[in-house]
Design a protein around this motif. Structure first.
Motif, mmCIF file in Angstrom:
data_model
loop_
_atom_site.group_PDB
_atom_site.id
_atom_site.type_symbol
_atom_site.label_atom_id
_atom_site.label_comp_id
_atom_site.label_asym_id
_atom_site.label_seq_id
_atom_site.Cartn_x
_atom_site.Cartn_y
_atom_site.Cartn_z
ATOM 1 N N GLU A 495 -50.352 -71.358 -20.629
ATOM 2 C CA GLU A 495 -49.796 -72.171 -19.541
ATOM 3 C C GLU A 495 -50.814 -72.464 -18.449
ATOM 4 N N ASN A 496 -51.521 -71.454 -18.003
ATOM 5 C CA ASN A 496 -52.523 -71.631 -16.943
ATOM 6 C C ASN A 496 -53.924 -71.277 -17.411
ATOM 7 N N ASP A 499 -56.242 -68.384 -16.081
ATOM 8 C CA ASP A 499 -55.521 -67.812 -14.937
ATOM 9 C C ASP A 499 -54.116 -67.350 -15.313
ATOM 10 N N THR A 500 -53.771 -67.388 -16.581
ATOM 11 C CA THR A 500 -52.443 -66.966 -17.029
ATOM 12 C C THR A 500 -52.307 -65.447 -16.952
#
Length: 610
Positions: A495-496, A499-500
């Motif tokens: 998702e990120n 940074d997830t």
């Protein structure tokens, strides 16, 4: 007392707190005293108006001198001025005076409470920091003896007990004795005879509370130990919930937990009942002494030769009531502190536990690995059980050494001795001719990366897990490490991205993804020596192929010690070491060992048959 003194060291230097605290406490006490002292003229004004007015006419302004009497006379003088002019003005004057004293008294109490909050937070921060530092420095053998639930109880519950019991008691011991002393001085000033008559209450109350406290401490040790057992079962159940449900053991574990929890509840109930006994006993003694005080003091007011006025006696009762609550606080604190001291002792047991892996005072620094690792006639036992016996092995720089054998053969122990997770009992482990026990521990471990069977990750972002221990890591280097570990592609799809957050233990990822992150972490560290402890044994075939490819890249140009049950993954090793019951029984490359027809060949054939 020894435990209490040691705990107080966490609040040092005390001169950062005590002078300020005492100043604010004294302000609160003085204005509290003055506040109640104003009741005497107020009562005289309300209930003895004629005498008060006559006395007011005879008062003159006192000459300044630094004494209690001067301030009393000054107050009486100003009050008398208002009484002569207008009794309502005098009432307003006393009311405003009491209001101002109340504000100042509560200001002192509030500011002193702020100082105690600062002391409290400093103590708790230092205790937790010391506990965490000690736990991270302990050797692995410490965690074999301590249950995780017990450690969590110490870090959470026992530290909380210090805050709620010990620190609160410290506040009581620093404040309430001053209140009692100050009010007793005022009481003696008002009536020495009456005060001496009632002073018996305090030693009697102290004796009873002391007896309760001793009983309370005995049960406190047992209670905290039982809580550790409860949390240990709870923690094991969460970690093993799949097995509990798969084996239909829900009822069994529920009964096990319920039994431990009931035992803890029974002991805690008894302990809290005893602790709460201190308050009603003190209350009963307080009411008794007040009743006696009213009867005896009343005779001094309404007897044939009265020696006290009604207003003074009423104020005396108010003053005495102000002593009873601090006395009650002290008696309660004496009992509650025992539970906190039990928790303190458990914390100090952890802090005082010896760290078996000690760095020598003048340990040698080591920054590079250049030649070889040598296991020189190694002997190692755990709890009197021999694990390794007379092991000799030399690993040249750049070699890939595979350790194979049945479970319990000593393979993982061999690997754990190199970074000094344990120390040998006989022989020596050497790097470039240096005994690892002579080297700085941090330098030694900086030369090594570890990838274990269980992918140990942290509840943080992908980026921070790969760059673990390097807060200033460069993103390009993290991405490069992820690419080498065959992890970049799936990370980009998260998702990120980098940074997830991966959740507790990396639970948001699959097993293969978690393992590739641990490999990326090892690649990012870029150590010259790699220890791979069954890094693919818990994976499915597809994930194993991806992870094995990452491991092959990881081991390029590095010295590696590989522990494997799946023998197909270590056929490329420079040398395969076959271990049995803590000894090296065969050694050679894959083809040589197959040709020998020994243990290794049987292990290979068993796996091929499967």
């Amino acid at each position: 007392m020894k435990t209490f003194k040691r705990l107080l060291q966490y609040a040092t230097p005390l001169h950062h707190y005590l002078p300020e605290y005492l100043i604010y406490t004294i302000i609160g006490i003085i204005f509290g005293l003055v506040n109640f002292s104003a009741l005497i003229p107020l009562l005289d004004l309300l209930f003895n108006q004629t005498n008060a007015q006559e006395a007011a006419k005879n008062l003159v302004q006192p000459h300044f001198e630094f004494s209690v009497y001067y301030f009393i006379d000054l107050f009486k003088y100003h009050l008398s001025t208002y009484i002569v002019q207008d009794k309502m003005h005098a009432l307003y004057f006393v009311g405003m005076f009491i209001a101002c004293c109340t504000i100042l008294a509560n200001f002192g109490r509030y500011m002193s409470a702020r100082v105690i909050v600062r002391l409290r937070m400093t103590m708790l921060k230092r205790v937790r920091n010391d506990l965490y530092t000690k736990l991270t420095e302990q050797s692995l053998s410490f965690y074999h003896d301590k249950k995780k639930g017990e450690i969590l109880t110490i870090m959470a519950s026992d530290v909380q007990e210090i805050e709620s019991n010990v620190v609160n008691s410290i506040q009581v011991f620093l404040r309430d004795p001053f209140i009692i002393i100050a009010y007793f001085i005022a009481l003696f000033f008002m009536s020495t005879k009456l005060t001496l008559f009632t002073i018996w209450y305090f030693p009697l109350s102290g004796f009873i509370i002391s007896y309760i406290s001793k009983k309370l401490k005995q049960k406190g040790h047992f209670s905290q130990s039982l809580l550790g057992r409860v949390l240990s079962i709870f923690e094991e159940s969460i970690g093993g919930i799949r097995i509990i449900q798969a084996f239909g053991a829900k009822k069994f574990m529920q009964n096990k937990f319920g039994s431990a929890n009931q035992e803890f509840i029974d002991v805690s109930r008894s302990m809290y009942n005893q602790r709460e006994l201190a308050s009603p006993i003190t209350e009963i003694l307080s009411v008794s002494v007040i009743l006696i005080l009213i009867l005896y003091g009343g005779s001094l007011v309404i007897g044939e030769n009265p020696i006290m006025s009604g207003a003074v006696f009423m104020t005396y009762l108010v003053f005495y009531s102000q002593i009873l609550q601090p006395a009650k606080n002290i008696s309660t604190a004496i009992t509650t502190i025992q539970k906190g001291l039990v928790s303190s002792e458990r914390i100090f047991d952890v802090l005082d536990a010896p760290v078996t892996i000690q760095e020598k005072p003048n340990a040698d620094a080591i920054k590079d690995f250049n030649n070889e690792i040598v296991y020189d006639n190694i002997n190692f036992s755990y709890e009197q059980q021999p694990v390794l016996k007379n092991v000799n092995l030399t690993i040249k720089k750049g070699q890939i050494i595979a350790l194979v054998g049945r479970s319990g053969a000593g393979k993982s122990t061999m690997a754990d001795l190199l970074p000094r997770f344990y120390d040998v009992q006989g022989g020596a482990v050497k790097i470039d001719g240096h005994d690892v026990r002579d080297l700085k521990v941090e330098d030694l471990r900086s030369l090594m990366g570890v990838v274990s069977q269980q992918a140990i990750l942290f509840n943080d972002s992908v980026f921070n897990n790969i760059a673990f221990g390097y807060p200033d890591a460069n993103k390009e280097e993290v991405i490069r490490a992820a690419k080498i570990a065959n992890a970049h592609e799936f990370i980009e799809q998260l998702e990120n991205g980098y940074d997830t957050n991966i959740g507790d233990g990396g639970m948001k990822l699959s097993g293969g993804q978690r393992q590739r992150l641990t490999i990326a972490r090892a690649v990012f560290k870029n150590p010259p020596i790699m220890i791979l402890d069954e890094a693919t044994s818990a994976l499915d075939t597809e994930s194993e192929k991806l992870v094995q490819g990452a491991l092959d890249k990881l081991m390029e140009s590095r010295t590696s010690i590989v522990i494997a049950h799946r023998l197909s993954t270590i056929q490329y090793a420079s040398e395969i070491i076959v271990m049995e019951k803590g000894e090296i029984v065969e050694r050679g490359n894959h083809q040589e060992l197959l040709a020998n027809g020994g243990i290794y060949r049987r292990l290979v054939e068993m796996q091929e048959f499967k």
